[in-house]
Design a protein around this motif. Structure first.
Motif, short mmCIF file in Angstrom:
data_model
loop_
_atom_site.label_atom_id
_atom_site.label_comp_id
_atom_site.label_asym_id
_atom_site.label_seq_id
_atom_site.Cartn_x
_atom_site.Cartn_y
_atom_site.Cartn_z
N ASP A 1 123.45 35.19 -1.11
CA ASP A 1 124.37 34.70 -0.10
C ASP A 1 124.49 35.75 1.00
O ASP A 1 123.82 36.78 0.96
N SER A 2 125.35 35.49 1.96
CA SER A 2 125.44 36.38 3.13
C SER A 2 125.88 37.79 2.76
O SER A 2 125.53 38.74 3.45
N SER A 3 126.62 37.95 1.65
CA SER A 3 127.06 39.29 1.26
C SER A 3 125.93 40.15 0.72
O SER A 3 126.09 41.36 0.57
N ASP A 4 124.78 39.54 0.40
CA ASP A 4 123.64 40.31 -0.09
C ASP A 4 122.82 40.93 1.04
O ASP A 4 121.89 41.70 0.78
N ALA A 5 123.12 40.59 2.27
CA ALA A 5 122.37 41.15 3.40
C ALA A 5 122.62 42.66 3.48
O ALA A 5 123.69 43.15 3.15
N GLY A 6 121.60 43.37 3.90
CA GLY A 6 121.71 44.82 4.03
C GLY A 6 120.37 45.48 3.86
O GLY A 6 119.33 44.81 3.79
N THR A 7 120.36 46.79 3.80
CA THR A 7 119.14 47.57 3.61
C THR A 7 119.14 48.14 2.20
O THR A 7 120.10 48.79 1.80
N TYR A 8 118.07 47.88 1.47
CA TYR A 8 117.95 48.32 0.08
C TYR A 8 116.95 49.48 0.01
O TYR A 8 115.83 49.38 0.52
N TYR A 9 117.39 50.56 -0.64
CA TYR A 9 116.56 51.74 -0.80
C TYR A 9 116.24 51.94 -2.27
O TYR A 9 117.12 51.91 -3.12
N CYS A 10 114.96 52.15 -2.55
CA CYS A 10 114.50 52.48 -3.89
C CYS A 10 114.44 54.00 -4.00
O CYS A 10 113.98 54.68 -3.08
N ALA A 11 114.93 54.54 -5.12
CA ALA A 11 114.96 56.00 -5.29
C ALA A 11 114.48 56.36 -6.68
O ALA A 11 114.83 55.72 -7.67
N LEU A 12 113.66 57.41 -6.76
CA LEU A 12 113.15 57.93 -8.03
C LEU A 12 113.89 59.22 -8.35
O LEU A 12 113.93 60.15 -7.55
N ALA A 13 114.48 59.29 -9.54
CA ALA A 13 115.14 60.50 -10.02
C ALA A 13 114.38 60.99 -11.24
O ALA A 13 114.34 60.32 -12.27
N ALA A 14 113.77 62.18 -11.11
CA ALA A 14 112.99 62.73 -12.21
C ALA A 14 112.89 64.24 -12.05
O ALA A 14 112.70 64.75 -10.95
N CYS A 15 113.02 64.94 -13.17
CA CYS A 15 112.85 66.40 -13.20
C CYS A 15 113.71 67.10 -12.15
O CYS A 15 113.27 68.02 -11.46
N GLY A 16 114.95 66.63 -11.98
CA GLY A 16 115.86 67.29 -11.07
C GLY A 16 115.64 66.99 -9.62
O GLY A 16 116.22 67.65 -8.76
N GLU A 17 114.79 66.01 -9.30
CA GLU A 17 114.53 65.66 -7.91
C GLU A 17 114.82 64.19 -7.68
O GLU A 17 114.68 63.36 -8.58
N VAL A 18 115.23 63.86 -6.46
CA VAL A 18 115.47 62.48 -6.06
C VAL A 18 114.70 62.22 -4.78
O VAL A 18 114.85 62.96 -3.80
N VAL A 19 113.84 61.20 -4.80
CA VAL A 19 113.02 60.85 -3.63
C VAL A 19 113.33 59.41 -3.26
O VAL A 19 113.29 58.52 -4.12
N PHE A 20 113.63 59.18 -1.98
CA PHE A 20 113.99 57.85 -1.48
C PHE A 20 112.80 57.16 -0.85
O PHE A 20 111.91 57.80 -0.27
#
Length: 283
Positions: free
Chosen positions: A219-238
């Motif tokens: 629905d309209s509330s789902d609109a937006g920008t979605y970011y995938c992020a990997l968290a591994a070995c103390g690092e986070v990459v978007f």
């Protein structure tokens, strides 16, 4: 009078459709261990009765960092020593640790909503456990109609070194949503698994996995920008983000609200008729 009320209802509903906010983007701030960082709140100077800062760590619900209500400021105990706020209610963190990593967002008042969130990524300059981590999201933008199913995807490629054996646990994939309805909320890929290639190769071989975030009956509330992020070995990459547009059918919504307004007018007329009929029956 009824015509004026009817016109006011229609105007208010139409303005609500036309003045929807644009999706807010996630701001990422990088810091090294021991640094001092400052996060902006950008509150309005006209309403400072109730101010809040919140932190949301990966995989956890938000927790209050500090609340300032009618000039009285109170930090939650975990944030009392190294966290400070200034005159503009900007948040300063001294001697940053890995536990400080997470998504921070401030709130002004109760009904004014959230300001833009900032994800604080804390790096250890001596930690070189990954040769490379890459998160790619395709497409950059997508569009769906109300009620349609949508599946957002991201491709994650990682290459470990021998030191990566020191890592505890499996890599985790998270989805950040930035939109007008909510702050930069975190979604977690429950099974943490995807379609992977070269997963049976040597530890130093690159491994590529595809992760999917399914959404049904959008629905309209789902609109937006979605970011995938990997968290591994103390690092986070978007990832670079996928903007999901869900255009409202203005005509359908307007007709629906016109019918609702007509229904309210009919109810009002019936109430007036019953009121005057009752008065005539009473001697």
């Amino acid at each position: 009078m009824l015509a004026r009320l009817f016109a006011m209802i229609l105007l208010r509903e139409a303005l609500q459709i036309e003045t929807q906010e644009e999706p807010r983007l996630i701001n990422v701030k990088n810091a090294e261990l021991g640094n001092t960082v400052s996060l902006d709140c950008a509150v309005s100077p006209h309403d400072r009765e109730k101010l809040y800062w919140y932190k949301q760590s990966l995989g956890y619900v938000p927790q209050t960092v500090v609340a300032e209500i009618y000039g009285k400021r109170r930090f939650n105990p975990p944030f009392h020593s190294r966290f400070k706020v200034g005159g503009d209610f900007n948040l300063t963190i001294r001697n940053v640790t890995k536990e400080d990593e997470g998504n921070y967002f401030c709130q002004q008042g109760v009904l004014l909503g959230w300001n833009k969130g900032t994800f604080l990524s804390v790096k250890d300059p001596d930690d070189q456990r990954f040769v490379s981590q890459t998160v790619v999201q395709q497409p950059v933008s997508a569009s769906a109609q109300l009620g349609d199913p949508v599946a957002l995807q991201c491709s994650i490629t990682s290459q470990r070194t021998d030191h990566s054996n020191q890592c505890q646990g499996e890599p985790s994939v998270y989805w950040f949503r930035s939109g007008p309805s909510h702050p930069a909320a975190i979604y977690m890929n429950g099974n943490r698994s995807g379609e992977c290639q070269n997963s049976s190769g040597p530890p130093s071989a690159p491994q590529s996995c595809v992760y999917t975030l399914p959404k049904n009956n959008v629905d309209s509330s789902d609109a937006g920008t979605y970011y995938c992020a990997l968290a591994a070995c103390g690092e986070v990459v978007f990832g670079n983000g996928t903007k999901l547009d869900i255009p409202d059918n203005f005509l359908v919504i307007l007709v629906h609200r016109i019918l609702l307004a007509c229904f309210l007018v009919v109810i009002l007329i019936l109430i007036l008729i019953i009121h005057y009929s009752t008065r005539k029956l009473i001697p």
